[in-house]
Design a protein around this motif. Structure first.
Motif, PDB file in Angstrom:
ATOM      1  N   UNK A 182       0.822  -1.205   0.000  1.00 26.66           N
ATOM      2  CA  UNK A 182       0.000   0.000   0.000  1.00 26.66           C
ATOM      3  C   UNK A 182       0.857   1.256   0.000  1.00 26.66           C
ATOM      4  N   UNK A 183       0.255   2.357  -0.400  1.00 29.48           N
ATOM      5  CA  UNK A 183       0.996   3.614  -0.499  1.00 29.48           C
ATOM      6  C   UNK A 183       1.499   4.102   0.857  1.00 29.48           C
ATOM      7  N   UNK A 184       0.738   3.882   1.918  1.00 28.59           N
ATOM      8  CA  UNK A 184       1.168   4.312   3.246  1.00 28.59           C
ATOM      9  C   UNK A 184       2.427   3.571   3.678  1.00 28.59           C
ATOM     10  N   UNK A 185       2.447   2.269   3.444  1.00 30.38           N
ATOM     11  CA  UNK A 185       3.626   1.483   3.795  1.00 30.38           C
ATOM     12  C   UNK A 185       4.834   1.919   2.975  1.00 30.38           C
ATOM     13  N   UNK A 186       4.648   2.130   1.676  1.00 26.03           N
ATOM     14  CA  UNK A 186       5.760   2.544   0.822  1.00 26.03           C
ATOM     15  C   UNK A 186       6.287   3.922   1.210  1.00 26.03           C
ATOM     16  N   UNK A 187       5.409   4.860   1.527  1.00 27.08           N
ATOM     17  CA  UNK A 187       5.842   6.196   1.957  1.00 27.08           C
ATOM     18  C   UNK A 187       6.665   6.093   3.237  1.00 27.08           C
ATOM     19  N   UNK A 188       6.205   5.275   4.170  1.00 25.33           N
ATOM     20  CA  UNK A 188       6.943   5.104   5.422  1.00 25.33           C
ATOM     21  C   UNK A 188       8.305   4.479   5.196  1.00 25.33           C
ATOM     22  N   UNK A 189       8.347   3.462   4.364  1.00 21.00           N
ATOM     23  CA  UNK A 189       9.617   2.797   4.058  1.00 21.00           C
ATOM     24  C   UNK A 189      10.586   3.765   3.385  1.00 21.00           C
ATOM     25  N   UNK A 190      10.112   4.494   2.403  1.00 23.93           N
ATOM     26  CA  UNK A 190      10.977   5.424   1.683  1.00 23.93           C
ATOM     27  C   UNK A 190      11.447   6.568   2.567  1.00 23.93           C
ATOM     28  N   UNK A 191      10.640   6.983   3.542  1.00 28.49           N
ATOM     29  CA  UNK A 191      11.089   8.041   4.451  1.00 28.49           C
ATOM     30  C   UNK A 191      12.199   7.546   5.372  1.00 28.49           C
ATOM     31  N   UNK A 192      12.161   6.267   5.738  1.00 26.20           N
ATOM     32  CA  UNK A 192      13.218   5.694   6.580  1.00 26.20           C
ATOM     33  C   UNK A 192      14.505   5.507   5.786  1.00 26.20           C
TER      34      UNK A 192
END
Length: 67
Positions: free
Chosen positions: A42-52
């Motif tokens: 999902x987009x929320x998971x990907x955004x979180x991963x990419x921010x880390x």
């Protein structure tokens, strides 16, 4: 996709643990839980991963994620 700074440290069940010694201590380790899905992550998971991960725009371009 491969980022030469991130290395797979271990796999435990569905969790893949990656380490990057070139990142600040709070961002050196990530775990990605790999599960077969039809729609991908999902987009929320990907955004979180990419921010880390904290990739730069040049890294995104190198991996052909953006133009």
């Amino acid at each position: 996709m491969k980022d030469s700074n991130w290395t797979l440290e271990r796999v435990k069940g569905s969790a893949h643990y990656f380490h990057n010694p070139k990142r600040p201590p709070t961002c050196q380790d990530i775990a990605i839980h790999v599960h077969p899905t039809k729609g991908g992550y999902g987009s929320t998971m990907l955004k979180g991963l990419l921010s880390v991960i904290r990739w730069t725009e040049d890294e995104y371009r190198k991996l052909k994620l953006i133009r």
